[in-house]
Design an enzyme around this catalytic site. Structure first.
Site, mmCIF file in Angstrom:
data_model
loop_
_atom_site.group_PDB
_atom_site.id
_atom_site.type_symbol
_atom_site.label_atom_id
_atom_site.label_comp_id
_atom_site.label_asym_id
_atom_site.label_seq_id
_atom_site.Cartn_x
_atom_site.Cartn_y
_atom_site.Cartn_z
ATOM 1 N N ASP A 64 16.027 4.504 42.008
ATOM 2 C CA ASP A 64 15.217 5.003 43.118
ATOM 3 C C ASP A 64 16.184 5.380 44.250
ATOM 4 O O ASP A 64 16.816 4.510 44.848
ATOM 5 C CB ASP A 64 14.251 3.880 43.546
ATOM 6 C CG ASP A 64 13.279 4.321 44.629
ATOM 7 O OD1 ASP A 64 13.607 5.260 45.374
ATOM 8 O OD2 ASP A 64 12.210 3.702 44.737
ATOM 9 N N HIS A 65 16.256 6.645 44.538
ATOM 10 C CA HIS A 65 17.256 7.109 45.506
ATOM 11 C C HIS A 65 16.934 6.681 46.946
ATOM 12 O O HIS A 65 17.773 6.780 47.832
ATOM 13 C CB HIS A 65 17.389 8.629 45.422
ATOM 14 C CG HIS A 65 18.749 9.144 45.815
ATOM 15 N ND1 HIS A 65 19.726 8.344 46.352
ATOM 16 C CD2 HIS A 65 19.292 10.376 45.741
ATOM 17 C CE1 HIS A 65 20.793 9.055 46.607
ATOM 18 N NE2 HIS A 65 20.567 10.298 46.246
ATOM 19 N N ARG A 66 15.710 6.175 47.167
ATOM 20 C CA ARG A 66 15.403 5.656 48.507
ATOM 21 C C ARG A 66 16.126 4.335 48.743
ATOM 22 O O ARG A 66 16.366 3.936 49.869
ATOM 23 C CB ARG A 66 13.889 5.410 48.650
ATOM 24 C CG ARG A 66 13.059 6.668 48.600
ATOM 25 C CD ARG A 66 11.590 6.337 48.538
ATOM 26 N NE ARG A 66 11.268 5.532 47.351
ATOM 27 C CZ ARG A 66 10.065 5.066 47.067
ATOM 28 N NH1 ARG A 66 9.072 5.304 47.886
ATOM 29 N NH2 ARG A 66 9.850 4.369 45.972
ATOM 30 N N PRO A 74 11.799 8.978 44.028
ATOM 31 C CA PRO A 74 12.795 10.047 43.874
ATOM 32 C C PRO A 74 13.890 9.551 42.924
ATOM 33 O O PRO A 74 14.684 8.684 43.265
ATOM 34 C CB PRO A 74 13.330 10.256 45.298
ATOM 35 C CG PRO A 74 12.835 9.123 46.115
ATOM 36 C CD PRO A 74 11.852 8.317 45.349
#
Ligand code: CAO
Length: 492
Positions: free
Chosen positions: A464-466, A288
């Site tokens: 990476d938004h995680r 994401p």
């Protein structure tokens, strides 16, 4: 005859966790059939049966803690069970006095069935219907075959196992569909994998848990279809090789004949483009992405660079903006280590790297390649510039070795030599962030009540938004921008 199987000596006085119960009431087990999996803080182990028979009661559940001597389950010897519990299965009241056809039989002698497991399909001239099992147990005989005509009360077969009190003795047929009046399509019976006893050792189960693999989806290649470590590995490899489009259930691209609209020419993609295309698509689908835009005032840096570049020219060093940016990124990665990490495959932990290996995206005639400058934390800006020149030369001469392109922990993609004001670079999986650099331009900046011309460098940080949240993304960009605006801060 009833026998209770107990937890044997497990070599520890401490209670251990029951993490799996591998059998259920009604299962037929043999000596050595795995019954439960126990897990201590050191190892997991399967407990095999010491008696054969039909499981009549289970005394523990997943999550229980057990020690030696605790009861696991009770089995009824099969010989006794046969004598005690053999049950005739007959056609229930099908609401018709005329005989109907047996069109499918789903079970054979030895099959384990539970209440409602479909046994056969009947078809009259009006409907087709499935006949479910009235009880849990093992089929010991099948008295009908496809094509036979049967009536209410006809013997279908026999089963041994639990008593039939779970289901009334008079069965109602279960219509599976309302078919068109003349031809009835056979029902599609999903085969429930949970009806089968799953054979796999603790190491295999642990690997499956770590990888998030459902063992029921794997066909074991060992004895009695026991699942081996290689079976899990092969399953995962196979799934990984599936195209992302299939994994994500995306519609596949259509083959379009563009020649109907005008002249065309087809060019085969280069090997690099095919490979990098796959990797980029994979990253794009798996990660994401968020991109944070910022800019750095590099007016001072640029005049310093030009001055030093002129001094170093006789040494054959071209001191590029990118070398300064790379050094500043290294410092920022040391201050924000989560940008220099990878997410573990199970998504449960972050692997922080103590080295800073920065990949530089290089545009070549064959496509995009990413050579890696290793241990940037130990290099001066001059050394970075030299390595960068060497690697991009090698890239353009197709002389890069696999080792030149492996081990990256962060990537920089610079389009500044070409142009543009911003872009959204794709994170180079398994890294978690990438910096895009666009062309620096002189812009008016408002300082001390007046506009002054400043050289502004656009930065585009995708992450990476995680792993990284928006605030961290903005802080990293701001920190980097501050460093580039006053490069002396690198020494702090
Ligand atoms: N702003 C303004 N000018 C810039 C600049 C920037 N951000 N970056 C470079 N320049 C200038 C340089 O100073 C140089 O000017 P001079 O020739 O006057 O010295 C000129 O642009 C050309 O620079 P360069 O691109 O050859 O060198 P570099 O060190 O900046 O970059 C490399 C090297 C290998 C990264 C670059 O050549 C390259 O291949 N870039 C493309 C990367 C790419 O394709 N990324 C996309 C990935 S996603 O598809």
């Amino acid at each position: 005859m009833q026998q209770t199987i107990k937890v044997p000596d497990i070599g520890s006085n401490n209670a251990v966790d029951v993490i799996e119960v591998l059998v259920k009431v009604g299962d037929v087990i043999n000596v050595d059939t795995p019954l439960i999996t126990l897990e201590s803080d050191k190892a997991s182990m399967e407990i095999p049966a010491t008696e054969a028979g039909i499981v009549s009661e289970i005394h523990l559940r997943v999550g229980d803690k057990v020690t030696m001597g605790d009861a696991i389950l009770t089995v009824q010897s099969q010989v006794a069970a046969r004598a005690d519990n053999e049950l005739d299965i007959t056609i229930p009241d099908i609401g018709s006095s005329s005989a109907v056809d047996v069109i499918e039989i789903f079970v054979k002698v030895g099959d384990k069935v539970t209440v409602d497991t479909p046994l056969l399909t009947l078809e009259s001239d009006k409907a087709s219907m499935e006949i479910p099992s009235p009880a849990e147990g093992v089929i010991t005989s099948v008295a009908v075959k496809v094509g036979d005509k049967v009536n209410t009360g006809t013997l279908i077969g026999k089963l041994t196992g639990s008593a039939p009190e779970t289901k009334p003795t008079v069965l109602a047929p279960a219509p599976v569909q309302a078919p068109p009046p003349v031809v009835a399509a056979p029902a599609i019976i999903p085969q429930s994998p949970s009806n089968n006893l799953l054979l796999a050792g603790p190491a295999v189960r642990r690997l499956a848990r770590v990888l998030g693999v459902d063992l029921h989806l794997i066909t074991g290649t060992g004895k009695k279809a026991r699942i081996q470590i290689e079976d899990v590995e092969n399953y995962v490899k196979q799934r990984l090789q599936e195209s992302p489009a299939n994994t994500f259930n995306l519609p596949t691209a259509q083959d379009i004949d563009f020649s109907v609209f005008g002249a065309i020419e087809t060019q085969e993609l280069t090997k690099i483009k095919k490979l990098s295309g796959q990797n980029l698509h994979n990253s794009w689908l798996q990660i994401p992405h968020v991109t944070q835009f910022d800019e750095a005032d590099i007016t001072t840096l640029e005049s310093f660079r030009k001055e030093q570049s002129a001094l170093l020219e006789h040494e054959g060093v071209k001191l590029t903006i990118l070398a300064f940016i790379t050094r500043a990124v290294c410092k920022a990665l040391q201050v924000f280590p989560e940008f220099n990490s990878s997410l573990a495959a199970n998504g449960q932990s972050l692997i922080l790297k103590k080295y800073v290996n920065i990949g530089i995206a290089v545009d070549t005639a064959q496509g995009l390649v990413v050579p890696v400058i290793k241990n940037v934390e130990n290099l001066s800006i001059k050394q970075i510039a030299l390595q960068m020149a060497e690697l991009s030369q090698k890239a353009r001469k197709k002389a890069l070795l696999p080792s030149d392109m492996s081990g990256g922990s962060f990537t920089i993609s610079s389009l500044g030599g070409i142009g543009g004001t911003a872009f959204t670079p794709i994170v180079n999986h398994p890294e978690v962030a990438i910096l895009g650099v666009s062309k620096a331009a002189i812009k008016p900046k408002y300082e001390n009540n007046q506009f002054v011309p400043r050289l502004m460098l656009p930065l585009s940080l995708s992450y990476d938004h995680r792993v990284i949240d928006g605030a961290q993304g903005a802080r990293f960009s701001k920190y980097l921008s501050d460093l580039l605006s006053d490069i002396r801060k690198i020494m702090l």
